[in-house]
Design a protein around this motif. Structure first.
Motif, short mmCIF file in Angstrom:
data_model
loop_
_atom_site.label_atom_id
_atom_site.label_comp_id
_atom_site.label_asym_id
_atom_site.label_seq_id
_atom_site.Cartn_x
_atom_site.Cartn_y
_atom_site.Cartn_z
N ILE A 139 0.84 -1.20 0.00
CA ILE A 139 0.00 0.00 0.00
C ILE A 139 0.88 1.25 0.00
CG2 ILE A 139 -1.71 1.33 1.30
CD1 ILE A 139 -2.76 -1.29 2.44
N ILE A 140 1.85 1.28 0.90
CA ILE A 140 2.73 2.44 1.01
C ILE A 140 3.47 2.68 -0.30
CG2 ILE A 140 4.76 3.38 2.19
CD1 ILE A 140 3.84 1.88 4.70
N ALA A 141 3.98 1.60 -0.91
CA ALA A 141 4.74 1.74 -2.15
C ALA A 141 3.87 2.29 -3.27
CB ALA A 141 5.32 0.38 -2.54
N ASN A 142 2.63 1.84 -3.35
CA ASN A 142 1.74 2.33 -4.41
C ASN A 142 1.34 3.78 -4.19
OD1 ASN A 142 0.83 0.20 -6.53
ND2 ASN A 142 0.89 -0.94 -4.61
N VAL A 143 1.18 4.18 -2.94
CA VAL A 143 0.93 5.60 -2.65
C VAL A 143 2.16 6.42 -3.00
CG1 VAL A 143 0.50 7.28 -0.81
CG2 VAL A 143 -0.81 5.15 -0.88
N ALA A 144 3.33 5.91 -2.67
CA ALA A 144 4.58 6.64 -2.94
C ALA A 144 4.77 6.87 -4.43
CB ALA A 144 5.77 5.88 -2.36
N ILE A 145 4.43 5.88 -5.26
CA ILE A 145 4.66 6.06 -6.69
C ILE A 145 3.67 7.05 -7.29
CG2 ILE A 145 3.20 4.24 -7.69
CD1 ILE A 145 5.68 3.50 -9.41
N VAL A 146 2.50 7.20 -6.66
CA VAL A 146 1.58 8.26 -7.08
C VAL A 146 2.20 9.63 -6.82
CG1 VAL A 146 -0.64 9.38 -6.58
CG2 VAL A 146 -0.52 6.89 -6.83
N VAL A 147 2.77 9.80 -5.63
CA VAL A 147 3.36 11.08 -5.27
C VAL A 147 4.58 11.38 -6.13
CG1 VAL A 147 4.42 12.42 -3.41
CG2 VAL A 147 2.48 10.91 -2.91
N THR A 148 5.44 10.37 -6.35
CA THR A 148 6.61 10.60 -7.19
C THR A 148 6.21 10.85 -8.64
OG1 THR A 148 6.91 8.22 -7.53
CG2 THR A 148 8.12 9.25 -5.71
N ILE A 206 14.78 12.34 -13.62
CA ILE A 206 13.56 12.26 -12.81
C ILE A 206 12.56 11.30 -13.44
CG2 ILE A 206 11.55 13.58 -12.02
CD1 ILE A 206 13.41 16.00 -11.74
N GLU A 207 12.34 11.42 -14.73
CA GLU A 207 11.38 10.54 -15.41
C GLU A 207 11.85 9.09 -15.38
OE1 GLU A 207 8.54 8.75 -18.07
OE2 GLU A 207 8.55 10.24 -16.47
N PHE A 208 13.12 8.86 -15.68
CA PHE A 208 13.65 7.49 -15.67
C PHE A 208 13.64 6.91 -14.26
CE2 PHE A 208 17.24 4.46 -15.54
CZ PHE A 208 16.75 3.53 -16.45
N GLY A 209 13.93 7.74 -13.26
CA GLY A 209 13.89 7.26 -11.88
C GLY A 209 12.50 6.80 -11.49
N ASN A 210 11.48 7.52 -11.94
CA ASN A 210 10.11 7.11 -11.62
C ASN A 210 9.76 5.79 -12.32
OD1 ASN A 210 7.54 7.99 -10.27
ND2 ASN A 210 6.78 7.76 -12.35
N ARG A 211 10.29 5.60 -13.51
CA ARG A 211 10.06 4.33 -14.19
C ARG A 211 10.69 3.17 -13.41
NH1 ARG A 211 10.62 5.28 -20.78
NH2 ARG A 211 9.21 7.06 -20.91
N LEU A 212 11.87 3.41 -12.86
CA LEU A 212 12.53 2.36 -12.08
C LEU A 212 11.74 2.00 -10.83
CD1 LEU A 212 16.31 3.33 -12.28
CD2 LEU A 212 15.11 1.53 -13.54
N LEU A 213 11.06 2.99 -10.24
CA LEU A 213 10.26 2.72 -9.04
C LEU A 213 9.14 1.74 -9.31
CD1 LEU A 213 9.96 6.22 -7.31
CD2 LEU A 213 11.25 4.23 -6.53
N THR A 214 8.67 1.69 -10.56
CA THR A 214 7.63 0.73 -10.91
C THR A 214 8.11 -0.69 -10.66
OG1 THR A 214 6.76 2.23 -12.61
CG2 THR A 214 6.14 -0.08 -12.78
N PHE A 215 9.39 -0.97 -10.94
CA PHE A 215 9.93 -2.30 -10.69
C PHE A 215 9.98 -2.60 -9.20
CE2 PHE A 215 11.61 -1.20 -14.88
CZ PHE A 215 11.33 -2.35 -15.60
N VAL A 216 10.28 -1.59 -8.39
CA VAL A 216 10.31 -1.80 -6.94
C VAL A 216 8.92 -2.15 -6.43
CG1 VAL A 216 10.76 -0.70 -4.71
CG2 VAL A 216 12.26 -0.22 -6.67
N VAL A 217 7.91 -1.40 -6.88
CA VAL A 217 6.53 -1.67 -6.47
C VAL A 217 6.11 -3.07 -6.94
CG1 VAL A 217 4.14 -0.89 -6.65
CG2 VAL A 217 5.98 0.78 -6.48
N GLY A 218 6.51 -3.42 -8.17
CA GLY A 218 6.17 -4.74 -8.69
C GLY A 218 6.82 -5.86 -7.91
#
Length: 314
Positions: free
Chosen positions: A22-31, A67-79
């Motif tokens: 839950i926290i990770a999915n909220v975090a990726i919305v904010v990022t 910034i954009e590429f970093g946010n894409r990488l966060l998707t893998f963390v959430v996954g």
């Protein structure tokens, strides 16, 4: 042959993993909002590659590309976190009912959300697609919350804790909360934070659609206050506390919304408002869950031992 050793997955460990999801999915919305607010939405101008020649950002793309590429990488963390939850559900013995479909839904929702994010890039940040990207994240957060609640609850049948009309009112409040989120994306699509200087806006009048959004917020607060009073009237203390928390979150979110509107949408407040949107959704779901509860299933009664035959003594 030695028996295989299974990693013990307790309900506590599984609940922590689900809560982390839950926290990770909220975090990726904010990022993700941070990407838009820093005008980095097209920092990687194509998808799934970052450029036509590279999957990663290049020095020539500057900080926006990072910034954009970093946010894409966060998707893998959430996954990865979502995958860990699925594996934990599969390894749990005995396996709880209903957990596997919810955990798989969260896992599959993450790549689906990523694909929509890619479409936003390919459509040069079309505001309607950007809004859909945000709403897809909200659906994943809702599924992650449902999974977490199912894990922490006992495995018995759900029973109502409040009368049927109040359960209906709680459902209506949740639907209004969702509608406010949808209209909020329209407000965003009409405003100045497009994610890139060349991105189009949706063409709606910012003042008019902001008023519609504010009216929805007032309706939501009114329904939430009514829930607090009604739950207290029927003695549903747990539900009343959940509704009171929802009102507090809504008031905080509303205050941020008004301040950001009258201060011409400063970046920090817009980011806080996005976080607040996630918290309003979670608080609304908490109210809905508080209208029923699950009780542990009593173990089956053991049959009484048969009485020993009595032998007559001559």
């Amino acid at each position: 042959m030695k028996p295989s050793v299974r990693f013990p997955v307790t309900s506590t460990l599984l609940a922590r993993l689900a809560y982390t999801s839950i926290i990770a999915n909220v975090a990726i919305v904010v990022t993700g909002g941070g990407v838009r607010l820093t005008r980095s939405g097209l920092g990687c101008p194509t998808w799934p590659r970052c450029t036509d020649e590279s999957y990663t950002t290049t020095p020539e793309m500057g900080v926006n590309g990072v910034i954009e590429f970093g946010n894409r990488l966060l998707t893998f963390v959430v996954g990865i976190i979502a995958l860990a939850v699925v594996l934990g559900v599969l390894a749990q013995r005995p396996r709880r009912r209903g957990l596997l479909p919810l955990s798989v839904a969260v896992l599959l929702g993450i790549p689906a959300q990523a694909v929509i994010g890619g479409i936003t890039v390919l459509t040069h940040l079309n505001p309607w697609v950007v809004g859909l990207h945000f709403l897809a994240s909200m659906v994943v957060i809702a599924a992650a919350y449902a999974l977490w609640r199912r894990i922490v609850e006992p495995d018995g049948p759900a029973t109502p804790t409040v009368p049927a009309p109040l359960r209906t009112l709680a459902l209506l409040t949740t639907l209004v909360s969702a509608a406010v989120l949808v209209v909020g994306t329209w407000v965003t699509g009409s405003g100045p934070h497009a994610g890139d200087q060349g991105a189009a806006r949706n063409g709606l009048d910012p003042e008019a659609i902001s008023q519609v959004h504010a009216d929805g917020v007032f309706l939501l607060i009114g329904l939430s206050v009514a829930l607090v009073l009604a739950f207290r009237a029927v003695g549903a203390a747990r539900a009343a506390r959940a509704a009171a928390l929802l009102v507090a979150v809504e008031l905080g979110q509303g205050l941020i919304g008004f301040v950001q509107y009258f201060t011409h949408l400063p970046v920090v407040l817009v980011a806080a408002h996005m976080l607040g949107s996630c918290l309003v959704l979670l608080a609304s779901l908490a109210v809905l869950w508080s209208t029923r509860e699950r009780r542990p299933v009593a173990p089956p009664a053991r049959p009484a031992p048969a009485a020993e035959p009595v032998t007559a003594v001559a």
